[in-house]
Write a protein that holds these residues in place. Structure first.
Motif, PDB file in Angstrom:
ATOM      1  N   ALA A  27      18.015  43.638  19.621  1.00 22.52           N
ATOM      2  CA  ALA A  27      19.291  43.158  20.162  1.00 22.52           C
ATOM      3  C   ALA A  27      20.184  42.613  19.055  1.00 22.52           C
ATOM      4  N   LEU A  28      19.619  41.819  18.157  1.00 23.59           N
ATOM      5  CA  LEU A  28      20.425  41.244  17.074  1.00 23.59           C
ATOM      6  C   LEU A  28      20.961  42.326  16.139  1.00 23.59           C
ATOM      7  N   LEU A  29      20.128  43.284  15.796  1.00 26.13           N
ATOM      8  CA  LEU A  29      20.579  44.370  14.920  1.00 26.13           C
ATOM      9  C   LEU A  29      21.684  45.188  15.594  1.00 26.13           C
ATOM     10  N   ALA A  30      21.515  45.433  16.892  1.00 23.86           N
ATOM     11  CA  ALA A  30      22.521  46.202  17.631  1.00 23.86           C
ATOM     12  C   ALA A  30      23.828  45.424  17.748  1.00 23.86           C
ATOM     13  N   LEU A  31      23.729  44.134  18.038  1.00 25.39           N
ATOM     14  CA  LEU A  31      24.934  43.315  18.186  1.00 25.39           C
ATOM     15  C   LEU A  31      25.669  43.151  16.858  1.00 25.39           C
ATOM     16  N   ARG A  32      24.931  43.146  15.766  1.00 28.35           N
ATOM     17  CA  ARG A  32      25.596  43.089  14.460  1.00 28.35           C
ATOM     18  C   ARG A  32      26.355  44.392  14.187  1.00 28.35           C
ATOM     19  N   ARG A  33      25.833  45.496  14.678  1.00 31.46           N
ATOM     20  CA  ARG A  33      26.566  46.762  14.540  1.00 31.46           C
ATOM     21  C   ARG A  33      27.848  46.733  15.363  1.00 31.46           C
ATOM     22  N   VAL A  34      27.760  46.156  16.561  1.00 30.38           N
ATOM     23  CA  VAL A  34      28.964  46.013  17.384  1.00 30.38           C
ATOM     24  C   VAL A  34      29.962  45.094  16.686  1.00 30.38           C
ATOM     25  N   VAL A  51      28.858  35.045  19.224  1.00 29.30           N
ATOM     26  CA  VAL A  51      27.646  34.323  19.627  1.00 29.30           C
ATOM     27  C   VAL A  51      26.941  35.107  20.728  1.00 29.30           C
ATOM     28  N   VAL A  52      25.630  35.246  20.604  1.00 30.79           N
ATOM     29  CA  VAL A  52      24.826  35.817  21.681  1.00 30.79           C
ATOM     30  C   VAL A  52      23.975  34.701  22.279  1.00 30.79           C
ATOM     31  N   ILE A  53      23.937  34.669  23.599  1.00 34.71           N
ATOM     32  CA  ILE A  53      23.084  33.695  24.284  1.00 34.71           C
ATOM     33  C   ILE A  53      21.903  34.460  24.870  1.00 34.71           C
ATOM     34  N   PHE A  54      20.753  34.298  24.253  1.00 34.66           N
ATOM     35  CA  PHE A  54      19.544  34.928  24.782  1.00 34.66           C
ATOM     36  C   PHE A  54      19.062  34.127  25.988  1.00 34.66           C
ATOM     37  N   LYS A  55      18.765  34.849  27.067  1.00 37.25           N
ATOM     38  CA  LYS A  55      18.323  34.189  28.289  1.00 37.25           C
ATOM     39  C   LYS A  55      17.058  34.857  28.819  1.00 37.25           C
ATOM     40  N   GLY A  82      33.784  26.068  17.636  1.00 34.96           N
ATOM     41  CA  GLY A  82      34.742  25.768  18.698  1.00 34.96           C
ATOM     42  C   GLY A  82      35.410  27.022  19.233  1.00 34.96           C
ATOM     43  N   TRP A  83      35.769  27.924  18.324  1.00 35.35           N
ATOM     44  CA  TRP A  83      36.395  29.186  18.716  1.00 35.35           C
ATOM     45  C   TRP A  83      35.338  30.277  18.635  1.00 35.35           C
ATOM     46  N   ARG A  84      34.905  30.741  19.770  1.00 34.20           N
ATOM     47  CA  ARG A  84      33.804  31.702  19.780  1.00 34.20           C
ATOM     48  C   ARG A  84      33.959  32.692  20.936  1.00 34.20           C
ATOM     49  N   ARG A  85      33.297  33.806  20.773  1.00 31.39           N
ATOM     50  CA  ARG A  85      33.181  34.789  21.848  1.00 31.39           C
ATOM     51  C   ARG A  85      31.706  34.997  22.123  1.00 31.39           C
ATOM     52  N   GLU A  86      31.347  34.839  23.377  1.00 30.73           N
ATOM     53  CA  GLU A  86      29.937  34.858  23.743  1.00 30.73           C
ATOM     54  C   GLU A  86      29.582  36.109  24.537  1.00 30.73           C
ATOM     55  N   VAL A  87      28.368  36.560  24.331  1.00 25.60           N
ATOM     56  CA  VAL A  87      27.803  37.628  25.140  1.00 25.60           C
ATOM     57  C   VAL A  87      26.393  37.203  25.537  1.00 25.60           C
ATOM     58  N   GLU A  88      26.036  37.449  26.778  1.00 31.81           N
ATOM     59  CA  GLU A  88      24.695  37.107  27.255  1.00 31.81           C
ATOM     60  C   GLU A  88      23.776  38.315  27.129  1.00 31.81           C
ATOM     61  N   PHE A  89      22.566  38.067  26.689  1.00 36.46           N
ATOM     62  CA  PHE A  89      21.554  39.123  26.623  1.00 36.46           C
ATOM     63  C   PHE A  89      20.304  38.606  27.319  1.00 36.46           C
ATOM     64  N   TRP A  90      19.991  39.220  28.464  1.00 34.63           N
ATOM     65  CA  TRP A  90      18.823  38.811  29.247  1.00 34.63           C
ATOM     66  C   TRP A  90      17.591  39.547  28.740  1.00 34.63           C
ATOM     67  N   LEU A  91      16.653  38.796  28.207  1.00 31.45           N
ATOM     68  CA  LEU A  91      15.447  39.403  27.639  1.00 31.45           C
ATOM     69  C   LEU A  91      14.570  40.061  28.694  1.00 31.45           C
ATOM     70  N   ILE A 109      23.885  49.399  24.742  1.00 31.45           N
ATOM     71  CA  ILE A 109      23.466  48.010  24.940  1.00 31.45           C
ATOM     72  C   ILE A 109      23.910  47.573  26.333  1.00 31.45           C
ATOM     73  N   GLY A 110      22.972  47.038  27.119  1.00 33.95           N
ATOM     74  CA  GLY A 110      23.360  46.549  28.437  1.00 33.95           C
ATOM     75  C   GLY A 110      22.201  46.540  29.405  1.00 33.95           C
ATOM     76  N   ASP A 111      22.533  46.353  30.686  1.00 35.91           N
ATOM     77  CA  ASP A 111      21.478  46.370  31.699  1.00 35.91           C
ATOM     78  C   ASP A 111      21.209  47.816  32.109  1.00 35.91           C
ATOM     79  N   PRO A 112      19.970  48.154  32.426  1.00 33.26           N
ATOM     80  CA  PRO A 112      19.602  49.554  32.678  1.00 33.26           C
ATOM     81  C   PRO A 112      20.435  50.240  33.755  1.00 33.26           C
ATOM     82  N   ARG A 113      20.745  49.526  34.840  1.00 31.65           N
ATOM     83  CA  ARG A 113      21.509  50.161  35.921  1.00 31.65           C
ATOM     84  C   ARG A 113      22.906  50.556  35.437  1.00 31.65           C
ATOM     85  N   GLY A 114      23.565  49.635  34.737  1.00 33.70           N
ATOM     86  CA  GLY A 114      24.898  49.936  34.217  1.00 33.70           C
ATOM     87  C   GLY A 114      24.866  51.033  33.174  1.00 33.70           C
ATOM     88  N   LEU A 115      23.841  51.002  32.319  1.00 34.86           N
ATOM     89  CA  LEU A 115      23.729  52.027  31.280  1.00 34.86           C
ATOM     90  C   LEU A 115      23.504  53.407  31.883  1.00 34.86           C
TER      91      LEU A 115
END
Length: 300
Positions: A27-34, A51-55, A82-91, A109-115
């Motif tokens: 996930a981290l390697l993929a998000l760095r590519r994004v 910022v990625v929030i692993f959940k 303070g100034w950030r853009r967040e994405v959630e990644f559910w493990l 990258i995403g949830d299987p149903r959406g992908l």
């Protein structure tokens, strides 16, 4: 000595489980590519820290850990930008997939149903494209198509809505690259943005058959009674349509604004010309009685 990335993975493994480390790494390697895509939501050039929030759920307990994609470190309330853009990644749900689609290097990258749903869209697009991108990234509901040299076609897909954005690419180039895929997008999505309709117009002007389809789908049904009467009075309606296409085909597509103005003058009655304003909006294509600026003018 362990690298910062390896230390981060071990720290995250202790906060979740060791079995989660491979997925976190992917996930981290993929998000760095994004993040490295100049126009992506996570690119730091926008002034926002990515910022990625692993959940993950552990029974009834939900655990989450924010991580800086840029600095590769765990964040807390003291060092959170303070100034950030967040994405959630559910493990326990989200996935990272790397594969080859019709010769394109694809990162999903995403949830299987959406992908699954959006992968079908990508496959249909690839089938109809004239020129496919060398690389493609599907980041949840956004598709980035990389044509090299910093040129991208971005598609934002939200339900039945489609938002097209061209980055460092001319309208004529994008229309040529996408080809019949534009007609597929037109039929597959209900609501499109203004850039899509400009792209559709540029594509329709490439061949007479495409223009004939475009004219009868988007223009003719919206003509007012006076405009329609003008056309119906033409002795050779098809010949007029061919003449109109010839003029539109010669139009510089890369300089199209929000409207294309057309004036047609009849030799039999030059004081009563026909005007058509083809306006591109986020609600669709509008046909107006008068054009704000006339780009095409000819006599029949």
């Amino acid at each position: 000595m362990a690298s910062r990335f390896e230390i981060l993975l071990q720290d995250l493994g202790s906060r979740f489980t060791q079995d989660d480390i491979p997925k976190i790494k992917d996930a981290l390697l993929a998000l760095r590519r994004v993040m490295e895509i100049p126009v992506s939501y996570l690119n730091p050039s926008s002034g926002y820290h990515p910022v990625v929030i692993f959940k993950k759920r552990f029974g009834r307990v939900q655990k989450e850990v924010p991580v800086s994609i840029l600095d590769l470190r765990i964040l807390n309330r003291y060092n959170m930008p303070g100034w950030r853009r967040e994405v959630e990644f559910w493990l326990d749900n989200d996935v990272v997939i790397q594969e080859n689609l019709y010769g394109m290097e694809a990162l999903l990258i995403g949830d299987p149903r959406g992908l699954n749903r959006l992968s079908d869209v990508i496959r249909r697009l690839a089938q109809y494209m004239t020129v496919r991108p060398s690389r493609l990234v599907l980041f949840y509901n956004t598709i980035y198509m990389d044509y090299g040299g910093g040129r991208y076609i971005q598609l934002l897909l939200r339900g039945n809505d489609l938002d097209v954005r061209l980055i460092r690419m001319k309208l004529s180039e994008a229309a040529n690259y996408l080809g019949k895929a534009i007609e597929y997008m037109d039929s597959a999505f209900g609501n499109k943005n203004i850039d899509f309709y400009k792209l559709l117009f540029a594509h329709a002007s490439e061949t007479y058959s495409s223009f004939d389809w475009f004219f009868h789908r988007y223009l003719y049904p919206k003509l007012n009674p006076e405009q329609r009467e003008f056309l119906e009075e033409m002795q050779d309606y098809r010949n007029f349509l061919r003449l109109l296409y010839d003029h539109i085909n010669r139009l510089n597509k890369d300089r199209i604004g929000d409207e294309v103005g057309i004036r047609v003058i009849r030799r039999a009655n030059p004081k009563r010309p026909l005007e058509i304003g083809i306006a591109f909006t986020n609600r669709g294509i509008e046909v107006r009685r008068y054009a704000n600026t006339v780009q095409i003018s000819f006599m029949v």
